[in-house]
Design an enzyme around this catalytic site. Structure first.
Site, PDB file in Angstrom:
ATOM      1  N   THR A  12      36.963  46.391  59.745  1.00 12.56           N
ATOM      2  CA  THR A  12      36.049  45.215  60.018  1.00 12.56           C
ATOM      3  C   THR A  12      35.180  45.300  58.442  1.00 12.56           C
ATOM      4  O   THR A  12      34.413  44.357  58.313  1.00 12.56           O
ATOM      5  CB  THR A  12      34.798  45.540  60.665  1.00 12.56           C
ATOM      6  OG1 THR A  12      34.404  46.914  60.611  1.00 12.56           O
ATOM      7  CG2 THR A  12      35.434  45.468  62.353  1.00 12.56           C
ATOM      8  N   VAL A  15      37.974  44.741  52.865  1.00  8.98           N
ATOM      9  CA  VAL A  15      39.566  44.975  52.642  1.00  8.98           C
ATOM     10  C   VAL A  15      40.092  44.731  53.770  1.00  8.98           C
ATOM     11  O   VAL A  15      41.095  44.085  53.883  1.00  8.98           O
ATOM     12  CB  VAL A  15      39.822  46.295  51.736  1.00  8.98           C
ATOM     13  CG1 VAL A  15      41.459  46.528  51.570  1.00  8.98           C
ATOM     14  CG2 VAL A  15      39.011  46.395  50.426  1.00  8.98           C
ATOM     15  N   CYS A 131      42.269  49.427  42.239  1.00 12.37           N
ATOM     16  CA  CYS A 131      42.784  47.827  41.976  1.00 12.37           C
ATOM     17  C   CYS A 131      42.908  47.559  40.518  1.00 12.37           C
ATOM     18  O   CYS A 131      43.656  46.657  40.279  1.00 12.37           O
ATOM     19  CB  CYS A 131      41.737  47.139  42.722  1.00 12.37           C
ATOM     20  SG  CYS A 131      40.080  47.291  42.174  1.00 12.37           S
ATOM     21  N   GLN A 158      36.458  43.065  35.116  1.00 16.26           N
ATOM     22  CA  GLN A 158      36.602  43.241  36.721  1.00 16.26           C
ATOM     23  C   GLN A 158      35.339  42.576  37.407  1.00 16.26           C
ATOM     24  O   GLN A 158      34.385  42.467  36.947  1.00 16.26           O
ATOM     25  CB  GLN A 158      36.448  44.835  36.870  1.00 16.26           C
ATOM     26  CG  GLN A 158      37.486  45.776  36.203  1.00 16.26           C
ATOM     27  CD  GLN A 158      37.108  47.190  36.421  1.00 16.26           C
ATOM     28  OE1 GLN A 158      37.768  48.118  35.571  1.00 16.26           O
ATOM     29  NE2 GLN A 158      36.663  47.686  37.667  1.00 16.26           N
ATOM     30  N   ARG A 254      32.499  44.834  33.539  1.00 15.39           N
ATOM     31  CA  ARG A 254      32.206  44.072  34.789  1.00 15.39           C
ATOM     32  C   ARG A 254      32.057  42.562  34.407  1.00 15.39           C
ATOM     33  O   ARG A 254      31.104  42.495  33.289  1.00 15.39           O
ATOM     34  CB  ARG A 254      31.324  44.697  35.540  1.00 15.39           C
ATOM     35  CG  ARG A 254      31.096  44.054  36.867  1.00 15.39           C
ATOM     36  CD  ARG A 254      32.184  44.303  37.893  1.00 15.39           C
ATOM     37  NE  ARG A 254      31.802  46.056  38.229  1.00 15.39           N
ATOM     38  CZ  ARG A 254      32.684  46.765  38.963  1.00 15.39           C
ATOM     39  NH1 ARG A 254      33.778  45.903  39.605  1.00 15.39           N
ATOM     40  NH2 ARG A 254      32.609  47.725  39.217  1.00 15.39           N
ATOM     41  N   HIS A 261      40.300  40.729  39.311  1.00 16.07           N
ATOM     42  CA  HIS A 261      40.255  41.422  37.975  1.00 16.07           C
ATOM     43  C   HIS A 261      41.360  40.814  37.039  1.00 16.07           C
ATOM     44  O   HIS A 261      42.427  40.560  37.535  1.00 16.07           O
ATOM     45  CB  HIS A 261      40.838  42.980  38.450  1.00 16.07           C
ATOM     46  CG  HIS A 261      39.696  43.636  38.892  1.00 16.07           C
ATOM     47  ND1 HIS A 261      38.599  43.385  39.487  1.00 16.07           N
ATOM     48  CD2 HIS A 261      39.763  45.157  39.512  1.00 16.07           C
ATOM     49  CE1 HIS A 261      37.776  44.123  40.005  1.00 16.07           C
ATOM     50  NE2 HIS A 261      38.663  45.259  40.197  1.00 16.07           N
TER      51      HIS A 261
END
EC number: 1.2.1.11
Length: 354
Positions: A12, A15, A131, A158, A254, A261
């Protein structure tokens, strides 16, 4: 004869939700049964997988009985506790957290690069890379096979979703706070707009405002001024490629993008390489889309890549002052290939051996 049993832990979460989308979109389906697992507070929820409504089960040792492959899309501390339990119950645990990535007894796998390592799993666990590392690894791996990688300098851009749902929510709130206002003209006015909207910087997952800004920081502080994301790029690249002395330097930034990304990659090889050769190799990879026509304004951007499975590569150039070196730009959806898809592809590869 029914196929193997697949479990998804964290079904849930952010990802996990992407993982269910991947389930529903696969053409081939080797699994005889799927179990959706989450924390007790999410138990009982209904999620449809390939036309069948499944009930989410509460995480407990017995839910792994009879499971062949258990995928973990949960925080590090949850994986650290439960992945070994799943392995003890007979499942191969495929973990998307950082709990086991640098464990010498746990292979760190990207199927396009080192799928053979998945068979050597003394602890019954296979790790999925970070990632950021994953976003460039299909391209780097393909070029390394041909030209032998020696040095890697990376700058990452990112997305907010790399910080989880909290990061997404914060960026959206910041966007709402600055919308329609004349900000970005003088120092401090973005911060003032956020404060006026009740958005405290202390409550943010980012150390500075992200809307209308870039923040040269991701992860936690490590020795000598490096952050955890930068060290992950270095250490994970070495392990995946099997080059323990690979020279790597990364700067992780970021940016105010929700998902996907991007990385600017400077890769030096032992052997000469041309742009034409790189184009041919990259275009031949089934998980890479080459978009490289600057004259026509065609190159990868996060807005074009989000929601897709492939890695997109463009801006391939011969480095002007560095021999045997290419510069290129990579974009990859950090919630799909950067997390859910690679985990699933490892599981799908395992299903062929069960």
């Amino acid at each position: 004869m029914p196929g193997p049993v697949l479990a998804l832990v964290g079904a849930t979460g952010a990802v996990g939700t992407v993982m269910v989308d991947i389930f529903n979109g696969r053409t081939e389906w080797p699994w005889g049964e799927v179990r959706l697992i989450a924390s007790p507070r999410s138990a009982g929820k209904k999620i449809t997988v390939r036309g069948e409504e499944l009930t989410v089960l509460a995480l407990a040792p017995e839910v792994f009985d009879g499971v062949d492959v258990a995928m973990f899309d949960v925080p590090d501390e949850v994986s650290a506790q439960w992945a070994p339990i799943a392995a003890e119950r007979g499942a191969v645990a495929v973990d998307n957290s950082g709990a086991f990535r640098m464990d010498d007894q746990v292979p760190l796998v990207v199927p396009e690069v080192n799928d053979d390592k998945a068979a050597d799993r003394p602890r019954g666990i296979i790790a999925n890379p970070n990632c950021t590392t994953l976003s460039m690894m299909a391209a780097i791996g393909a070029l390394h096979r041909e030209f032998e990688l020696r040095e890697l300098v990376v700058s990452s851009y990112q997305a907010a979703s790399g910080a989880g749902q909290e990061g997404i929510d914060r960026l959206q709130a910041e966007y709402a706070a600055v919308a329609g206002k004349e900000v970005g003209v003088r120092a401090g006015d973005v911060r003032e707009a956020l404060a006026a909207a009740g958005l405290s910087q202390e409550d943010s997952p980012f150390p500075a405002p992200l809307a209308l800004n870039v923040v040269p920081w991701a992860g936690s502080l490590k020795a000598d001024g490096w952050n955890s994301e930068e060290l992950k790029v270095r250490n994970e690249s070495r392990k995946i490629l099997g080059i323990p002395d690979l020279k790597v330097s990364a700067t992780c930034v970021r940016v105010p993008v929700v998902t996907t990304h991007s990385l600017a990659v400077h890769a030096t090889f032992a052997n000469p390489v041309t742009v034409a050769q790189a184009h041919e190799i990259l275009a031949a990879q089934p998980s890479i889309v080459l978009v490289d026509n600057p004259e026509a304004g065609e190159f990868p951007t996060p807005a074009d890549v989000v929601g897709g499975d492939p890695t997109y590569v463009g801006r391939v150039r011969q480095a002007l002052d560095f021999p045997n070196t290419l510069d290129f730009f990579v974009c990859g959806d950090n919630l799909r290939k950067g997390a859910a898809l690679n985990t699933y592809e490892i599981a799908e590869s395992l299903a062929k051996t069960l």
